[in-house]
Write an enzyme that holds these catalytic residues in place. Structure first.
Site, PDB file in Angstrom:
ATOM      1  CB  THR A  89      -1.402  10.187  14.191  1.00 46.90           C
ATOM      2  OG1 THR A  89      -2.660   9.781  14.722  1.00 46.90           O
ATOM      3  CG2 THR A  89      -0.786  11.206  15.130  1.00 46.90           C
ATOM      4  N   GLY A  90      -3.897  11.530  12.695  1.00 47.99           N
ATOM      5  CA  GLY A  90      -4.922  12.577  12.667  1.00 47.99           C
ATOM      6  C   GLY A  90      -5.943  12.275  11.595  1.00 47.99           C
ATOM      7  CB  THR A 126      -2.305   6.464  12.541  1.00 44.59           C
ATOM      8  OG1 THR A 126      -3.490   6.643  11.819  1.00 44.59           O
ATOM      9  CG2 THR A 126      -1.285   5.675  11.753  1.00 44.59           C
ATOM     10  NE  ARG A 169     -11.115   7.563   6.137  1.00 50.16           N
ATOM     11  CZ  ARG A 169     -10.074   7.714   6.962  1.00 50.16           C
ATOM     12  NH1 ARG A 169      -9.432   6.666   7.426  1.00 50.16           N
ATOM     13  NH2 ARG A 169      -9.669   8.905   7.302  1.00 50.16           N
ATOM     14  CB  VAL A 170      -7.994   4.262   1.741  1.00 49.26           C
ATOM     15  CG1 VAL A 170      -6.490   4.270   1.967  1.00 49.26           C
ATOM     16  CG2 VAL A 170      -8.455   2.864   1.327  1.00 49.26           C
ATOM     17  N   GLY A 171      -7.438   6.095   4.525  1.00 47.49           N
ATOM     18  CA  GLY A 171      -6.891   7.354   5.038  1.00 47.49           C
ATOM     19  C   GLY A 171      -5.489   7.617   4.515  1.00 47.49           C
ATOM     20  CG  ASP A 172      -2.987   9.796   7.122  1.00 48.44           C
ATOM     21  OD1 ASP A 172      -4.078   9.472   7.649  1.00 48.44           O
ATOM     22  OD2 ASP A 172      -1.925   9.862   7.761  1.00 48.44           O
TER      23      ASP A 172
HETATM   24  N1  GLY Z   1      -4.828   8.906  10.138  1.00 49.28           N
HETATM   25  C1  GLY Z   1      -5.574   7.743   9.996  1.00 49.28           C
HETATM   26  C2  GLY Z   1      -6.746   7.842   9.146  1.00 49.28           C
HETATM   27  O1  GLY Z   1      -7.253   8.918   8.868  1.00 49.28           O
HETATM   28  O2  GLY Z   1      -7.207   6.805   8.733  1.00 49.28           O
END
Ligand code: GLY
Length: 320
Positions: free
Chosen positions: A205-206, A154, A182-185
């Site tokens: 990021t991660g 990210t 799927r949704v991330g942070d």
């Molecule tokens: N940090 C981005 C994600 O996990 O989508």
């Protein structure tokens, strides 16, 4: 004082542009949006915007967010397809009192109505990566886990302008080969980003699934609000979450954070090898640093060498 700090080397061109705006008295919202758009538009970055790697159905689904640290306005989109600049849509949504986080078709409908640029974000290069990965996966055990695409994830930024306004923003195509939907942070307030002009701004990021377990961007801003220097705040929050995850779950995913406070002081921390970041302030020209994590969780960084910078671009643009 003004400044910008961002995850990964890929952000340096963007923050260079943003710095020009800030230097001339520009707004932290305009500078951060323009900086993130620069990353979204570059086709060779595999985890953000155009050229981002697709989900398991070969669709590029993107997440992005924007936060204004003066008003605490937040806007975000998740799993949006076929729009050139998700961060601009997120910023537009931040002006809404309700409906400010939209997903998938809802986000696309809004963006279309508002006249945002449509674009097929799946490049031939991304398709080639997809086909290669399918081959590799069929050759490996079915238990193989999804990982954020190696060393490159990210784009997240924190920004301070001359008026003292702070912003945070993110943009990502998320995990390569993720499940549809799927949704991330990155579009989740407090996890992927947070900004409060009174305290500071942070972004992550991660591995989204693990970053969200600690609401880590909020935690860093909270610690800065208690007077902690951004470097200490990042190291403290990352070390704590990393330790908690390892204790309770036996492992911790990748966690890398950047932060800036209203004085323009900044900090970073990571629990991985190979994290890079880009920073610019009134007193520092745009610079890329590479981070090393010590055993005790403290992080040191050194300026990326010319050789590293050259090699970086060569690797990004190498034939697949
Ligand atoms: N940090 C981005 C994600 O996990 O989508």
């Amino acid at each position: 004082m003004w400044g910008m700090i961002a995850t990964w080397r890929m952000a340096v061109e963007g923050i260079t542009k943003g710095a020009q705006m800030l230097k001339n008295g520009g707004d932290a919202g305009d500078a951060i949006e323009s900086a993130i758009r620069e990353v979204e538009d570059f086709p060779y970055y595999k985890s953000v915007g155009y050229g981002g790697l697709p989900n398991e159905e070969m669709e590029v689904e993107m997440d992005a967010a924007f936060m204004d640290g003066n008003t605490l306005d937040i806007g975000a989109v998740a799993a949006i397809r076929d729009f050139a600049n998700p961060v601009s849509i997120a910023r537009r949504l931040s002006h809404e009192k309700v409906n400010s986080l939209l997903v998938a078709e809802g986000a696309e409908k809004f963006a279309h109505k508002e006249g945002f640029e449509r674009k097929n974000m799946l490049t031939d290069r991304a398709k080639a990566h997809y086909r290669k990965r399918i081959k590799e996966m069929s050759a490996q055990a079915a238990s193989q886990k999804l990982k954020p695409y190696s060393g490159h994830d990210t784009v997240g930024m924190a920004c301070l302008d001359m008026t003292g306004k702070m912003t945070a923003a993110t943009s990502t195509s998320g995990l390569f080969m993720k499940k549809k939907g799927r949704v991330g942070d990155s579009p989740i307030s407090g996890s992927g980003f947070y900004a409060d002009s009174k305290k500071g701004a942070a972004s992550a990021t991660g591995l989204g699934e693990d970053l969200m377990k600690g609401c880590i961007s909020y935690e860093i801003v909270r610690l800065m609000g208690e007077g902690m220097h951004p470097q200490k705040a990042c190291e403290t929050a990352v070390a704590r979450l990393d330790a908690e995850l390892k204790e309770r779950r036996g492992e911790a995913g990748d966690l890398s954070l950047i932060a800036m406070n209203p004085k323009g002081e900044w900090g970073v921390a990571t629990n991985i090898e190979g994290f890079s970041f880009a920073v610019v302030t009134e007193a520092l020209e745009p610079t890329v640093y590479l981070v090393t994590r010590q055993e005790d969780g403290l992080c040191t960084y050194e300026k990326a060498s010319d050789e590293w910078m050259e090699n970086y671009m060569k690797t990004r643009m190498a034939p697949i």
